[in-house]
Design an enzyme around this catalytic site. Structure first.
Site, PDB file in Angstrom:
ATOM      1  N   GLU A  36       9.836   1.515  10.664  1.00 61.87           N
ATOM      2  CA  GLU A  36      10.953   2.275  10.543  1.00 61.87           C
ATOM      3  C   GLU A  36      10.312   3.843  10.447  1.00 61.87           C
ATOM      4  OE1 GLU A  36      13.104   4.901   9.792  1.00 61.87           O
ATOM      5  OE2 GLU A  36      12.828   4.596   7.339  1.00 61.87           O
ATOM      6  N   GLY A  60      -4.609   4.307  -3.064  1.00 59.16           N
ATOM      7  CA  GLY A  60      -5.861   4.995  -2.725  1.00 59.16           C
ATOM      8  C   GLY A  60      -5.574   6.373  -2.147  1.00 59.16           C
ATOM      9  N   GLY A 111      -4.653   1.181   5.123  1.00 62.21           N
ATOM     10  CA  GLY A 111      -3.859   0.796   6.221  1.00 62.21           C
ATOM     11  C   GLY A 111      -4.405   0.332   7.280  1.00 62.21           C
ATOM     12  N   LYS A 141       1.006  -1.234   0.080  1.00 63.85           N
ATOM     13  CA  LYS A 141       0.017  -0.034  -0.069  1.00 63.85           C
ATOM     14  C   LYS A 141       0.913   1.235  -0.024  1.00 63.85           C
ATOM     15  CE  LYS A 141      -1.523   2.746   2.826  1.00 63.85           C
ATOM     16  NZ  LYS A 141      -1.587   4.063   2.045  1.00 63.85           N
ATOM     17  N   GLU A 188      10.712  15.994  14.909  1.00 61.96           N
ATOM     18  CA  GLU A 188      11.063  15.649  13.368  1.00 61.96           C
ATOM     19  C   GLU A 188      10.166  16.758  12.389  1.00 61.96           C
ATOM     20  OE1 GLU A 188      11.880  12.065  10.630  1.00 61.96           O
ATOM     21  OE2 GLU A 188       9.904  12.197  11.481  1.00 61.96           O
ATOM     22  N   PRO A 205      -6.086   8.542   3.477  1.00 63.25           N
ATOM     23  CA  PRO A 205      -4.631   8.272   4.193  1.00 63.25           C
ATOM     24  C   PRO A 205      -4.428   7.323   4.954  1.00 63.25           C
ATOM     25  CG  PRO A 205      -5.545  10.242   5.094  1.00 63.25           C
ATOM     26  CD  PRO A 205      -6.437   9.815   3.781  1.00 63.25           C
TER      27      PRO A 205
END
Length: 502
Positions: A258, A213, A220, A182, A390, A216
Site C-alpha cells: 500500500e 529499530g 526491513g 516491524k 506525493e 530505517p
C-alpha cells in the site's frame, strides 16, 4: 511534555530488551524533545524473531486451530480497548497526532477493526466442494481449501501507525500466519505496546513478534530477503515498496504493498453547497500525512475565481497546531527531515509559477516542533512537480478544469491511483465520474469508504493487493485444490476437508 515508558521487543513470546540493551531516542514532533527510549534491535534480534516465527508456523498447530486464534485475537482487541488511554497518549506524543484525529484512523478505527475483522473471519468459507468432473477416464470430486500462507513480515509506516499495525497483524493472525511486525523507526511505541498486550493475552511463543529499530532499512531488508519469510506486507513510499518487491523477488515471496497517492477531489459546478465542499478540501488533517488524502483540488473554470476566494477565507481562519484543543485536526510533521522535504516542495511550487495563497513557511508561534503552515497553491498546472509527486505535508494544489471529461483526464493523469472524490448535485453524474477514475477507493458526495469490511488499496503505482475485508483477509491465504475419486461421499469429503479447521 510527558515521558513515556521504554519500549521493548517482543520475541518468541518474551518481552525483552534488544541485544546489548541497545535503545534509541523517540522524539515527539510536537516539541522536538525526547519522550521515550525504544529497543534498538540488531540483526541478531531479527534473526531470532524470524526463526521463532518459522518454528511457530511449522511445528505447532497455530495454523489449524481456528478457535484458539479467534479467541486470542479477540482478547488482544479487548486489551487494546482497556488500554485506550495509554494508546492515545503514545499515538499523540510520538506520532504528532492532533486530538481531532484520535476518533478517526489514529486510534478509534484501529480498535473498531477487531470486531470488524472477527466478523470477516466468522463468515469466511474455508473450503468448498467444487463438484465432480471427468478427466483421463476418471471421475473426480474436487475440494478447494484456503490455508495459512506462512510467516509474514509486516513493515508499517509512521503516519497512522497503530491503524496500519492492526490492519496487517489482525487478518494475518486470524488467517493462521505467524507475524513479525516491524514498526517505523519514528513510531516504535505504537508497535511495542501491541507486543506488550499480546504477551498479556497469552499468545503462543513465536506466533507474533515485534521488532523496533532506529535503522530505517536494516530490519526491513532482512524480512524482505530472508527465504524463511513467505510474505511481506508493506505500507509506505512507492520507492521503498519497489525495493521490497525487488528483494522479495529473489525468493518469489508474496508481496503486497500500500503505497503513495496523489488523489484528486473534483468539485463540480452544481455541487449543492459549493462553498462548504471547497472549504473542506483544506489539507490540514494530520498535516496532510495520509496516503489517501485528496491533495489535488479540481475546480470548474466557470466557478474557479469563486473557489479561490473561498479558500483564501478558509485558510485565513483555520485553527491548528494546538496540542490540547480537541477540535484541532492538524499537528506537526513527523520529523525535521520530513519538514525539510515538504518545504522543498513548497519552494518548487513557487519556482514552477504556482500562486501561493496561504502558508508556505514555518510558523513563528508554535515552538520547536516540526510544524509547517497549512499551505495552498492555486493556478497549478497538473504537469507541475507539486501536482504529480506525493508531498505528504499540509499542501493543497488547486487546478482548474473545463468540463467533466477534462476533470477525469486530469484526475487520471498521475502515476498513482489510490483514492479520490467527487461532489455533484447530480448523483448519476457523480457516479459516472467515479466509475471512470482509476483508483482503488472513491467517494461520491462525501461517502466514507474506510471500514474493516471493505477492501482498501490502489491502482498503478499506489500498490499491489488489498487490505481489509474478505479480499484483504485472503492476501494471507494459499489456495489448495484436492481431488479424490468421485465415489467418495460428499459428507466424507466435507468432514475430511474441515477436520483441521474447527
Amino acid at each position: 511534555m510527558v515521558t513515556l515508558a521504554t519500549g521493548q521487543l517482543y520475541v518468541d513470546g518474551v518481552l525483552r530488551n534488544a541485544a546489548g540493551d541497545r535503545t534509541y531516542k523517540d522524539v515527539s514532533p510536537w516539541t522536538g524533545e525526547v519522550i521515550a527510549e525504544a529497543a534498538d534491535a540488531s540483526a541478531e534480534d531479527m534473526e531470532e524473531a524470524i526463526a521463532a516465527a518459522r518454528r511457530a508456523f511449522d511445528d505447532t498447530d497455530w495454523a489449524t486451530d481456528h478457535a484458539r486464534r479467534r479467541a486470542l485475537v479477540a482478547k488482544l482487541g479487548e486489551l487494546m480497548v482497556a488500554n485506550q488511554d495509554r494508546i492515545v497518549e503514545i499515538v499523540r506524543l510520538e506520532g504528532g497526532a492532533a486530538w481531532g484525529t484520535i476518533m478517526g484512523p489514529q486510534v478509534q478505527f484501529a480498535l473498531d477493526a477487531f470486531p470488524g475483522m472477527l466478523k470477516v473471519f466468522d463468515d469466511f468459507k474455508w473450503e468448498k466442494d467444487a463438484g465432480v468432473v471427468e478427466a483421463f477416464f476418471t471421475q473426480s470430486r474436487r475440494v478447494i481449501r484456503r490455508e495459512a500462507f506462512g510467516v509474514v513480515g509486516a513493515i508499517t509506516p509512521w503516519n497512522v501507525p497503530l491503524y496500519v499495525n492492526v490492519a496487517k497483524l489482525v487478518p494475518a493472525l486470524l488467517a493462521g500466519c505467524t507475524v513479525i511486525l516491524k514498526p517505523a523507526p519514528e513510531t516504535p511505541l505504537s508497535g511495542a505496546i501491541i507486543g506488550e498486550l499480546a504477551a498479556e493475552a497469552g499468545f503462543p511463543a513465536g506466533v507474533f513478534n515485534v521488532m523496533t529499530g532506529e535503522d530505517p532499512a536494516m530490519l526491513g531488508e532482512m524480512l524482505s530477503g530472508d527465504p524463511r519469510v513467505d510474505l511481506v506486507t508493506f505500507t509506505g513510499s512507492t520507492v521503498t515498496g519497489k525495493r521490497i518487491m525487488e528483494r522479495g523477488a529473489q525468493t518469489l515471496k508474496r508481496v503486497f504493498l500500500e503505497l503513495g497517492g496523489k488523489s484528486a477531489l473534483i468539485v463540480l459546478e452544481d455541487a449543492p453547497d459549493y462553498a462548504m465542499a471547497v472549504a473542506h478540501s483544506m489539507m490540514i488533517y494530520h498535516a496532510g500525512q495520509g496516503c489517501a488524502n485528496c491533495t489535488r483540488l479540481l475546480l470548474p473554470r466557470s466557478r474557479y475565481a469563486e473557489g479561490v476566494a473561498i479558500l483564501e477565507q478558509a485558510y485565513a481562519h483555520v485553527q491548528w497546531g494546538d496540542f490540547d484543543d480537541k477540535a484541532n485536526y492538524m499537528g506537526a510533521l513527523i520529523s525535521e527531515r520530513q519538514r525539510k522535504r515538504v518545504l522543498g516542495y513548497i519552494e518548487a511550487g513557487k519556482a514552477e509559477g504556482a500562486r501561493l495563497i496561504a502558508g508556505g513557511g514555518i510558523p513563528a508561534d508554535k515552538g520547536d516542533g516540526f510544524f509547517v503552515e497549512p499551505t495552498c497553491f492555486v493556478d497549478v498546472d497538473n504537469k507541475m512537480k507539486i501536482a504529480q509527486e506525493e508531498i505528504f505535508g499540509p499542501v493543497l494544489v488547486v487546478i482548474p478544469f473545463e468540463d467533466d471529461e477534462d476533470a477525469i483526464r486530469i484526475a487520471n493523469d498521475s502515476i498513482y491511483g489510490l483514492s479520490g472524490a467527487v461532489v455533484s448535485g447530480d448523483f448519476d453524474r457523480g457516479m459516472a465520474i467515479a466509475k471512470r477514475i482509476r483508483a482503488g477507493t472513491y467517494s461520491v458526495n462525501g461517502g466514507i469508504w474506510s471500514a474493516p469490511d471493505v477492501p482498501f488499496g490502489g491502482y498503478k503505482q499506489s500498490g499491489l493487493g488489498r487490505e481489509w475485508g474478505e479480499a484483504g483477509f485472503e492476501e494471507y491465504l494459499q489456495i489448495k485444490t484436492i481431488a479424490m475419486p468421485a465415489a467418495s461421499s460428499a459428507n466424507d469429503v466435507s468432514a475430511a476437508a474441515m477436520a483441521d479447521t474447527i
